[in-house]
Write a protein that holds these residues in place. Structure first.
Motif, PDB file in Angstrom:
ATOM      1  N   ALA A 199      15.381   0.084  -0.348  1.00 15.40           N
ATOM      2  CA  ALA A 199      14.237   0.087  -1.270  1.00 15.40           C
ATOM      3  C   ALA A 199      13.435   1.372  -1.131  1.00 15.40           C
ATOM      4  O   ALA A 199      13.024   1.975  -2.134  1.00 15.40           O
ATOM      5  CB  ALA A 199      13.355  -1.127  -1.009  1.00 15.40           C
ATOM      6  N   ARG A 200      13.201   1.807   0.108  1.00 14.33           N
ATOM      7  CA  ARG A 200      12.442   3.053   0.306  1.00 14.33           C
ATOM      8  C   ARG A 200      13.158   4.235  -0.337  1.00 14.33           C
ATOM      9  O   ARG A 200      12.531   5.112  -0.937  1.00 14.33           O
ATOM     10  CB  ARG A 200      12.227   3.300   1.795  1.00 14.33           C
ATOM     11  N   VAL A 211      14.614  -6.010  -4.512  1.00 15.11           N
ATOM     12  CA  VAL A 211      15.970  -6.277  -4.036  1.00 15.11           C
ATOM     13  C   VAL A 211      16.091  -7.788  -3.862  1.00 15.11           C
ATOM     14  O   VAL A 211      15.391  -8.376  -3.031  1.00 15.11           O
ATOM     15  CB  VAL A 211      16.265  -5.569  -2.706  1.00 15.11           C
ATOM     16  N   THR A 212      16.952  -8.414  -4.655  1.00 18.96           N
ATOM     17  CA  THR A 212      17.124  -9.864  -4.525  1.00 18.96           C
ATOM     18  C   THR A 212      18.059 -10.155  -3.353  1.00 18.96           C
ATOM     19  O   THR A 212      19.063  -9.465  -3.150  1.00 18.96           O
ATOM     20  CB  THR A 212      17.665 -10.485  -5.815  1.00 18.96           C
ATOM     21  N   TYR A 220      10.110  -6.868  -2.338  1.00 20.19           N
ATOM     22  CA  TYR A 220       9.399  -6.073  -3.348  1.00 20.19           C
ATOM     23  C   TYR A 220       8.838  -4.816  -2.702  1.00 20.19           C
ATOM     24  O   TYR A 220       8.254  -4.867  -1.613  1.00 20.19           O
ATOM     25  CB  TYR A 220       8.254  -6.874  -3.966  1.00 20.19           C
ATOM     26  N   ALA A 221       9.017  -3.694  -3.381  1.00 22.71           N
ATOM     27  CA  ALA A 221       8.487  -2.428  -2.887  1.00 22.71           C
ATOM     28  C   ALA A 221       8.008  -1.583  -4.059  1.00 22.71           C
ATOM     29  O   ALA A 221       8.686  -1.503  -5.089  1.00 22.71           O
ATOM     30  CB  ALA A 221       9.554  -1.673  -2.093  1.00 22.71           C
ATOM     31  N   VAL A 228       7.742  -5.753   1.023  1.00 29.40           N
ATOM     32  CA  VAL A 228       7.329  -7.101   1.416  1.00 29.40           C
ATOM     33  C   VAL A 228       8.409  -8.087   0.989  1.00 29.40           C
ATOM     34  O   VAL A 228       8.896  -8.026  -0.151  1.00 29.40           O
ATOM     35  CB  VAL A 228       5.990  -7.502   0.766  1.00 29.40           C
ATOM     36  N   ILE A 229       8.782  -8.998   1.892  1.00 33.03           N
ATOM     37  CA  ILE A 229       9.764 -10.031   1.549  1.00 33.03           C
ATOM     38  C   ILE A 229       9.041 -11.294   1.101  1.00 33.03           C
ATOM     39  O   ILE A 229       8.110 -11.756   1.759  1.00 33.03           O
ATOM     40  CB  ILE A 229      10.682 -10.348   2.745  1.00 33.03           C
ATOM     41  N   PHE A 230       9.473 -11.831  -0.027  1.00 34.84           N
ATOM     42  CA  PHE A 230       8.962 -13.086  -0.557  1.00 34.84           C
ATOM     43  C   PHE A 230      10.073 -14.122  -0.430  1.00 34.84           C
ATOM     44  O   PHE A 230      11.138 -13.964  -1.034  1.00 34.84           O
ATOM     45  CB  PHE A 230       8.539 -12.931  -2.020  1.00 34.84           C
ATOM     46  N   PRO A 231       9.878 -15.178   0.355  1.00 38.84           N
ATOM     47  CA  PRO A 231      10.944 -16.166   0.564  1.00 38.84           C
ATOM     48  C   PRO A 231      11.232 -16.972  -0.697  1.00 38.84           C
ATOM     49  O   PRO A 231      10.369 -17.122  -1.570  1.00 38.84           O
ATOM     50  CB  PRO A 231      10.387 -17.049   1.679  1.00 38.84           C
TER      51      PRO A 231
END
Length: 294
Positions: A199-200, A211-212, A220-221, A228-231
């Motif tokens: 992502a970076r 990135v799924t 999400y970036a 940040v990861i969203f579960p």
């Protein structure tokens, strides 16, 4: 209502369900076979329409029986199909094998989708008049780039799901606002297997990346912030076909409604979680009332 233009593929999915996928040279016996309307473009369009978007489908189907079925299905879903052209020859198809874990492997034959190499005045006007444009890579790259350029010039937010993955030219990335690869596509595009590192790297090319990560959720970036990861909701998957497209189409509606990013991602993740608990692609996509209730 969010106005969404989808420039993408329309396929008939030929889906075989098996205990496990065959190895090279091996024959296995399946337990079920279905024909299901699909294509990454059409799937995202149906997902967006069911989530409450006002959706225009731009692309092509063949003049065969599948083409008529595909058009009728999209119209039944409430899509505007005036810019879904009929080309001579077969429609696109996808041969899909789904195993008992819900995992799938897919072979796509473009058919009529391959005839969409450029845009006409009608397609350009539809994109210019939209709030968001959804793009994938199952159409010729020339049309994808042209669509992105039109959207960028008119200030239309552009979302690209880079599948099937291939090298992305700078002239396309320069016009993309949000890139949504899965973790395997992100690795292929960057050479980094760690989603954060991928992502970076991608943020040097586009303003924002999601990135799924399948059952693990999504990362999400955006430029200026840390990834940040969203579960994702914990569910038992029956068929993961179409889950990514459900996520993208639903997310587009949420973003068009100007919801905050965390809320938009949670809503789209709920939709994808509902999708994987049902067989099929477009047929498994949830309606807005179901997503709201999840």
């Amino acid at each position: 209502m969010t106005r969404i233009a989808v420039l993408g593929s329309t396929n008939m999915d030929l889906v075989a369900y098996v205990a496990r996928a065959p190895e090279p040279g091996e024959t296995v016996t399946g337990r079920e076979f279905r024909t299901v309307p699909g294509g990454k473009g059409a799937n995202q369009a149906v997902a967006a329409a069911r989530a409450g978007g006002d959706v225009t489908m731009i692309g092509a189907v063949g003049d065969d029986a599948y083409g008529a079925q595909l058009r009728a299905g999209l119209e039944h879903a409430g899509l505007d199909t005036d810019l879904l052209h009929t080309a001579e020859g077969p429609s696109g198809i996808a041969h899909i094998v789904v195993d008992d874990t819900g995992a799938n492997s897919i072979v796509v034959v473009p058919g009529a989708n391959g005839t969409v190499t450029a845009l006409g005045p009608g397609e350009m006007a539809a994109i210019a008049g939209a709030d968001l444009l959804l793009l994938q890579l199952e159409l010729p790259l020339s049309a994808v780039i042209e669509g992105a350029r039109v959207a960028h010039a008119q200030g239309v937010r552009t979302i690209l799901a880079p599948s099937p993955v291939q090298p992305l030219p700078a002239e396309l990335l320069d016009c993309v606002d949000l890139l949504i690869p899965n973790e395997h596509e992100a690795a292929a595009l960057t050479g980094f297997t760690d989603p954060r590192a991928a992502a970076r790297h991608l943020l040097s090319q586009v303003p924002a990346v999601i990135v799924t990560l399948g059952a693990k959720g999504c990362l999400y970036a955006a430029r200026g912030g840390e990834p940040v990861i969203f579960p994702a909701p914990e569910v038992t998957a029956v068929d993961t076909t179409g889950a990514g497209d459900t996520f993208v189409g639903t997310l587009a509606v949420a973003l068009g409604e100007r919801r905050p990013v965390p809320e938009s991602l949670a809503w789209a993740s709920s939709a994808a979680a509902l999708c994987v608990q049902r067989p099929g692609a477009s047929t498994s996509m949830p309606y807005r009332t179901e997503i709201d209730a999840a």
